[in-house]
Design a protein around this motif. Structure first.
Motif, PDB file in Angstrom:
ATOM      1  N   PRO A  59      17.006 -16.305   3.232  1.00  0.00           N
ATOM      2  CA  PRO A  59      15.594 -18.489   3.377  1.00  0.00           C
ATOM      3  C   PRO A  59      14.830 -18.546   2.818  1.00  0.00           C
ATOM      4  O   PRO A  59      14.155 -19.159   2.662  1.00  0.00           O
ATOM      5  N   PHE A  60      14.223 -16.967   3.089  1.00  0.00           N
ATOM      6  CA  PHE A  60      12.933 -16.858   2.393  1.00  0.00           C
ATOM      7  C   PHE A  60      12.555 -16.394   1.250  1.00  0.00           C
ATOM      8  O   PHE A  60      11.664 -15.775   0.642  1.00  0.00           O
ATOM      9  N   ALA A  61      13.628 -16.333   0.219  1.00  0.00           N
ATOM     10  CA  ALA A  61      13.747 -15.308  -0.975  1.00  0.00           C
ATOM     11  C   ALA A  61      13.036 -15.822  -1.879  1.00  0.00           C
ATOM     12  O   ALA A  61      12.655 -16.925  -2.016  1.00  0.00           O
ATOM     13  N   GLY A  62      11.695 -15.072  -2.709  1.00  0.00           N
ATOM     14  CA  GLY A  62      10.938 -15.802  -3.476  1.00  0.00           C
ATOM     15  C   GLY A  62       9.432 -16.157  -2.951  1.00  0.00           C
ATOM     16  O   GLY A  62       8.171 -16.526  -3.170  1.00  0.00           O
ATOM     17  N   MET A  63       9.373 -16.604  -2.042  1.00  0.00           N
ATOM     18  CA  MET A  63       8.444 -16.539  -1.051  1.00  0.00           C
ATOM     19  C   MET A  63       6.521 -15.673  -1.254  1.00  0.00           C
ATOM     20  O   MET A  63       7.456 -14.780  -1.463  1.00  0.00           O
ATOM     21  N   ASP A  64       5.428 -15.761  -1.486  1.00  0.00           N
ATOM     22  CA  ASP A  64       4.799 -15.381  -1.361  1.00  0.00           C
ATOM     23  C   ASP A  64       3.958 -15.634  -0.286  1.00  0.00           C
ATOM     24  O   ASP A  64       3.439 -16.119   0.545  1.00  0.00           O
ATOM     25  N   ILE A  65       4.649 -13.943   0.170  1.00  0.00           N
ATOM     26  CA  ILE A  65       4.002 -13.798   1.823  1.00  0.00           C
ATOM     27  C   ILE A  65       2.754 -12.700   2.375  1.00  0.00           C
ATOM     28  O   ILE A  65       2.589 -11.805   1.334  1.00  0.00           O
ATOM     29  N   LYS A  66       1.190 -12.745   2.800  1.00  0.00           N
ATOM     30  CA  LYS A  66       0.380 -12.082   3.039  1.00  0.00           C
ATOM     31  C   LYS A  66      -0.309 -11.775   4.218  1.00  0.00           C
ATOM     32  O   LYS A  66      -0.394 -12.150   5.003  1.00  0.00           O
ATOM     33  N   VAL A  67      -0.489 -10.565   4.073  1.00  0.00           N
ATOM     34  CA  VAL A  67      -0.807  -9.599   5.714  1.00  0.00           C
ATOM     35  C   VAL A  67      -1.649  -9.239   5.203  1.00  0.00           C
ATOM     36  O   VAL A  67      -2.152  -8.588   3.943  1.00  0.00           O
ATOM     37  N   VAL A  68      -2.603  -8.966   6.260  1.00  0.00           N
ATOM     38  CA  VAL A  68      -4.072  -8.179   6.128  1.00  0.00           C
ATOM     39  C   VAL A  68      -3.422  -6.773   7.304  1.00  0.00           C
ATOM     40  O   VAL A  68      -3.277  -6.998   8.446  1.00  0.00           O
ATOM     41  N   SER A  69      -4.896  -5.903   7.108  1.00  0.00           N
ATOM     42  CA  SER A  69      -4.613  -5.020   7.983  1.00  0.00           C
ATOM     43  C   SER A  69      -6.113  -3.806   7.388  1.00  0.00           C
ATOM     44  O   SER A  69      -6.322  -3.679   6.609  1.00  0.00           O
ATOM     45  N   GLU A  70      -6.283  -3.031   8.468  1.00  0.00           N
ATOM     46  CA  GLU A  70      -7.873  -2.295   8.127  1.00  0.00           C
ATOM     47  C   GLU A  70      -7.019  -1.343   7.284  1.00  0.00           C
ATOM     48  O   GLU A  70      -6.266  -1.347   7.305  1.00  0.00           O
ATOM     49  N   THR A  71      -7.950  -0.912   6.694  1.00  0.00           N
ATOM     50  CA  THR A  71      -7.932   0.928   5.676  1.00  0.00           C
ATOM     51  C   THR A  71      -7.529   2.254   6.241  1.00  0.00           C
ATOM     52  O   THR A  71      -8.954   2.407   6.278  1.00  0.00           O
ATOM     53  N   ILE A  72      -6.429   2.489   6.423  1.00  0.00           N
ATOM     54  CA  ILE A  72      -6.353   3.527   7.201  1.00  0.00           C
ATOM     55  C   ILE A  72      -4.953   3.893   6.526  1.00  0.00           C
ATOM     56  O   ILE A  72      -4.610   3.848   5.968  1.00  0.00           O
ATOM     57  N   THR A  73      -4.426   5.914   6.791  1.00  0.00           N
ATOM     58  CA  THR A  73      -4.151   6.269   5.866  1.00  0.00           C
ATOM     59  C   THR A  73      -2.652   5.662   6.055  1.00  0.00           C
ATOM     60  O   THR A  73      -1.566   5.400   5.372  1.00  0.00           O
ATOM     61  N   THR A  74      -2.067   5.320   7.377  1.00  0.00           N
ATOM     62  CA  THR A  74      -0.936   4.189   7.624  1.00  0.00           C
ATOM     63  C   THR A  74      -0.822   3.431   7.018  1.00  0.00           C
ATOM     64  O   THR A  74       0.566   2.774   6.102  1.00  0.00           O
ATOM     65  N   HIS A  75      -1.457   2.854   7.020  1.00  0.00           N
ATOM     66  CA  HIS A  75      -1.706   0.975   6.384  1.00  0.00           C
ATOM     67  C   HIS A  75      -1.425   1.039   4.677  1.00  0.00           C
ATOM     68  O   HIS A  75      -0.755  -0.105   4.260  1.00  0.00           O
ATOM     69  N   GLU A  76      -2.348   2.569   4.724  1.00  0.00           N
ATOM     70  CA  GLU A  76      -2.473   2.414   2.684  1.00  0.00           C
ATOM     71  C   GLU A  76      -0.463   2.634   2.898  1.00  0.00           C
ATOM     72  O   GLU A  76      -0.228   2.247   1.256  1.00  0.00           O
TER      73      GLU A  76
END
Length: 573
Positions: A59-76
């Protein structure tokens, strides 16, 4: 601010062809290239989990979704590898931004205050659990998974497998955040130097007991004194490392449970109650009633002042002179340079950087010359108290995010924490969140090169390490007070007592403003009447509690050490 935006050919194709790549072919390609047998699931189960994501995401195909986190190796790794795979597999165009930790909190605050949907999901520290519960701006994930988000909640999520759920559960019993990564502050020491026969003999001759992992601060202090100025491999070495520059990172140094190690607060896991490791006291309804000793808190009590004074004494006497002017990031690499004997606590998120080939602290066979061990405790500490800090960066869905966008982001949050990918992600970032991953054979095989990290996470000791708890009603506002107060003590502008008196007063000003505003309803602050230390100590003892404790006249207790190898064996048993 660093941002990693998804601009791969695959994502551009998605924009042109819709869900063309949102199929099992893309999933199989990802599993072949990235996962293999580095998972707690076999290949059939991996494919079944990927099929669930494909179906749930339609149902969500084509949606532009934005999430955020701090910069550490795991999140990179999530931003560069897993976000791309998720987009190709599901057809949801996912952008995972990486920014500074302070910037994450700022964006979160802005969205909470304005109602504007800046990001569709945040990975923010579970230190904000008290904030999220009291302001009610974050979705209760317990209610979300049972209601609006039920159709996009992975039946294989297995919440019981996450080791940090107590950190993200509020006093109302609801889960508000899902752990994505976590790491502890542990004692770090040069295992090779501690096992050197001459060092052992000289230490025993001088102090009358065995050189080993310090159980208490008294022993840590002796070891720091012993190694400072000692010549090893032709170099003068230091017995301690820390940092002291008046900078926001100095606040983390202390809110990340330094006071709890000294014995501040009450017994209780994951956090002391009714007084926590920040010295904030709550009543039976979890309403903050004070921070200063005068209201029954412990931020400026004897245990807290002792903690600050030891920090000041040790950085001056046993650390390199440059440490006083360093920030968190500047001091981090110093132990790996080979001139530090021990460090009271080190974030295990830096483990990968401490085991690189060619470092002075790594043997030719790739095994480390150092080890992690449980942190020593101060003279005010009692059995049943937390003993250190554990960071838990956790997925948070704000109510200001529209349901459809929150659902798509929730799918990504579950994808990057799924059993399919978690073992591989954990090998990259070494920030462990799942019990099944911790017990995986690949980590048994790798453990000898990680200096005790895996042994710690498999030990019963780990439950004594926890993030900031629910007593803190507004983490962003209160946390920023710490570095300024501690900075005054570090610079010599104030004594330890003066700095903590100032800090508790400033914390109570924030609590008072929240009480007057009434924005947190019947779970917000309600300040208590003022009395002296003896009154509140007597009241605490009568109720079976500890804090605030009275001053101990002789704060140099009997030093105690333990043999590291015997300690690890006791965990295994």
């Amino acid at each position: 601010m660093r941002r990693h935006l998804l601009t791969s050919t695959a994502v551009m194709l998605l924009a042109l062809t819709g869900t063309a790549n949102a199929d099992m072919e893309a999933a199989k390609k990802f599993l072949d290239a990235e996962i293999g047998d580095m998972s707690t699931l076999d290949r059939a189960a991996q494919e079944a989990e990927m099929q669930w994501f494909i179906d749930a995401a339609k149902p969500f195909a084509g949606m532009d979704i934005k999430v955020v986190s701090e910069t550490i190796t795991t999140h990179e790794y999530e931003s560069k590898v897993l976000a791309k795979a998720f987009s190709e597999i599901t057809g949801i165009k996912l952008t995972h931004d990486l920014i500074g930790e302070g910037d994450v909190v700022e964006k979160l605050q802005t969205q909470m205050q304005s109602g504007e949907n800046i990001y569709d999901a945040y990975i923010n520290d579970s230190d904000l659990i008290g904030t999220h519960w009291r302001y009610q701006q974050a979705r209760s994930l317990t209610k979300w998974m049972a209601n609006e988000g039920k159709d996009v909640t992975n039946p294989n999520l297995d919440l019981d497998d996450f080791i940090g759920l107590k950190f993200t559960t509020a006093p109302d019993g609801d889960l508000y955040q899902l752990p994505d990564q976590q790491f502890a502050n542990l004692y770090w020491f040069r295992y090779d130097w501690f096992n050197d026969e001459k060092n052992k003999a000289d230490f025993k001759a001088k102090y009358g007991y065995d050189l080993g992992v310090p159980v208490n601060w008294s022993a840590y202090e002796d070891i720091a004194e012993f190694f400072t100025g000692r010549e090893i491999d032709g170099k003068k070495v230091y017995g301690h490392m820390d940092y002291g520059k008046k900078d926001p990172s100095l606040g983390w140094r202390f809110t990340d449970a330094w006071l709890s190690m000294a014995g501040n607060g009450d017994k209780g896991l994951p956090n002391g109650l009714p007084v926590d490791e920040w010295g904030i006291k709550v009543d039976e309804k979890s309403r903050p009633v004070g921070s200063c000793v005068a209201r029954g808190g412990d931020t400026n009590g004897p245990a807290s002042v002792y903690a600050i004074q030891k920090y000041l004494d040790w950085i001056k006497a046993y650390a390199p002179a440059a440490a006083q002017g360093m920030t968190f990031s500047e001091s981090g690499p110093v132990p790996a340079q080979g001139e530090i004997a021990q460090q009271m606590f080190m974030y295990t998120a830096f483990t990968a950087d401490m085991v690189k080939d060619g470092l002075p602290v790594v043997n030719e066979d790739g095994t480390p010359k150092w080890r992690f061990a449980p942190s020593p405790h101060g003279v005010y500490w009692k059995d049943g108290m937390k003993l250190g800090y554990q960071d838990a960066g956790s997925w948070t869905l704000l109510k200001s995010t529209p349901d459809d966008r929150a659902k798509a982001a929730w799918l990504y949050a579950q994808f990057v924490t799924s059993k399919t990918v978690d073992v591989k992600k954990s090998h990259v970032g070494l920030t462990l969140t799942r019990e099944s991953t911790i017990q995986h054979k690949s980590f048994t095989d790798r453990a000898p090169k990680l200096g005790g990290l895996i042994e710690f996470y498999r030990s019963p000791a780990r439950v004594q390490w926890s993030p900031t708890g629910t007593n803190v009603p507004d983490y962003p506002k209160l946390a920023q007070l710490w570095w300024q107060a501690i900075g005054d003590a570090s610079s010599g502008a104030k004594t330890a007592q003066e700095a903590m008196d100032s800090l508790c007063a400033e914390q109570e000003q924030v609590l008072s403003r929240l009480e007057r505003a009434g924005v947190q309803g019947d779970i917000g602050p309600k300040l208590a009447e003022e009395h002296d230390l003896e009154y509140w100590n007597k009241d605490a003892v009568a109720k079976g509690n500890l804090a605030p404790q009275l001053k101990i006249e002789n704060e140099k207790e009997q030093p105690q050490t333990v043999n590291y190898d015997e300690l690890v064996k006791s965990w295994e048993q």
